[in-house]
Scaffold this active site. Sequence first.
Site, PDB file in Angstrom:
ATOM      1  N   LYS A  53       0.977  -1.401   0.126  1.00  0.00           N
ATOM      2  CA  LYS A  53      -0.300  -0.136   0.037  1.00  0.00           C
ATOM      3  C   LYS A  53       0.758   1.555  -0.337  1.00  0.00           C
ATOM      4  CE  LYS A  53      -4.238  -2.316   2.045  1.00  0.00           C
ATOM      5  NZ  LYS A  53      -4.496  -3.263   3.181  1.00  0.00           N
ATOM      6  N   GLN A  97      -4.765  -1.966   9.457  1.00  0.00           N
ATOM      7  CA  GLN A  97      -4.641  -3.207   8.640  1.00  0.00           C
ATOM      8  C   GLN A  97      -5.044  -4.315   9.575  1.00  0.00           C
ATOM      9  OE1 GLN A  97      -3.373  -3.474   5.999  1.00  0.00           O
ATOM     10  NE2 GLN A  97      -3.734  -5.650   5.985  1.00  0.00           N
ATOM     11  N   ASP A 120     -11.048   3.011   4.268  1.00  0.00           N
ATOM     12  CA  ASP A 120     -10.950   0.835   4.052  1.00  0.00           C
ATOM     13  C   ASP A 120     -12.575   1.264   3.582  1.00  0.00           C
ATOM     14  OD1 ASP A 120      -9.565  -0.741   3.682  1.00  0.00           O
ATOM     15  OD2 ASP A 120      -8.597  -0.687   5.488  1.00  0.00           O
TER      16      ASP A 120
END
Length: 289
Positions: A53, A97, A120
């Site tokens: 990422k 994460q 997200d």
Amino acid sequence: MAQIIDGRLIAGNIRQEVKQAVDAHTSAGNRAPNLAVVLVGEDPASASYVRGKAKASAEVGIDSDTLTFPDTISERELLSEVTRLNADTNIDGILVQLPLPDHIDETRVINAISPKKDVDCFHPASVGALSIGLDGFAPATPAGIVQLLERSGIETSGAHCVIIGRSNIVGKPLANLMLRKGIDATVTVCHSRTKDLSVMARQADILVAAIGRAHFVTADMVKPGAAVIDVGINRIEDASRERGYRLVGDVDFDAVEPIAGYITPVPGGVGPMTIAVLLQNTLKAAQAV
Ligand code: NDP
């Protein structure tokens, strides 16, 4: 023979578009978009995703800060880090994460992220906005699937989309997206308790497999000409590979490909789209400031 949907190519085009938009954003006098990525612990897979990422962000001109914490961090400490990032006006997007260590409540951490920075799209406010068709961040994997369909010229309006899998990160948000005005599919969501799954799957004009079982979707489950989107990522033993395994999807590709109209490979189908959408979301967060 199905047309292969090249996720790497399409994701590359999206990254290029994001790069151009980031250039325009900074040329207009704005600072570069900034993504904060929170990594807890030393799980190699999570560390590798986070590196991917950060690299992808850098390539399109998005700054990213990776904040790494030991897996001994307490829930309270992690929540206060999220609160600090929420208040930091130099941060546009926050990504935690997953998975987090067992002693930390993932839901509590996700709920602490400001919906304005929830790139997200996991926060309940983001999920709610999605379900009632409000503008907001796009859930990465489902939005990646929709863009694969759109950019491959696959008709969604009036199409019957059958999704196998009802998870909060793939199946359910994808159902919401496919139902949206402008996309206009008729949606069926299947799961482990669904009866006559093969019969359901065979009705699909667009069949999405998000199950997590190698080669689950067999040729008899696919209507000739259907678009088959394989979300699954499964390791199967392969002694011919140095690492001893290879990655396969939820679809038996070799059996289904001769029947389907379109099909995504694994790897190289849905996977690359997820980061591309994350970059789109981070840009969107920066543009909204
Ligand atoms: P989950 O394990 O959260 O959900 C799996 C779903 O499949 C559940 O709804 C489950 O039903 C259903 N299922 C399991 N077994 C059966 C069965 N025998 N018949 C019908 N349905 C079944 O998985 P995720 O949604 O998180 O991920 C699915 C796959 O996609 C995984 O391989 C994952 O690695 C991959 N993935 C790939 C991404 C990418 O970027 N390419 C991103 C995210 C995930 P029930 O709810 O009843 O248990």
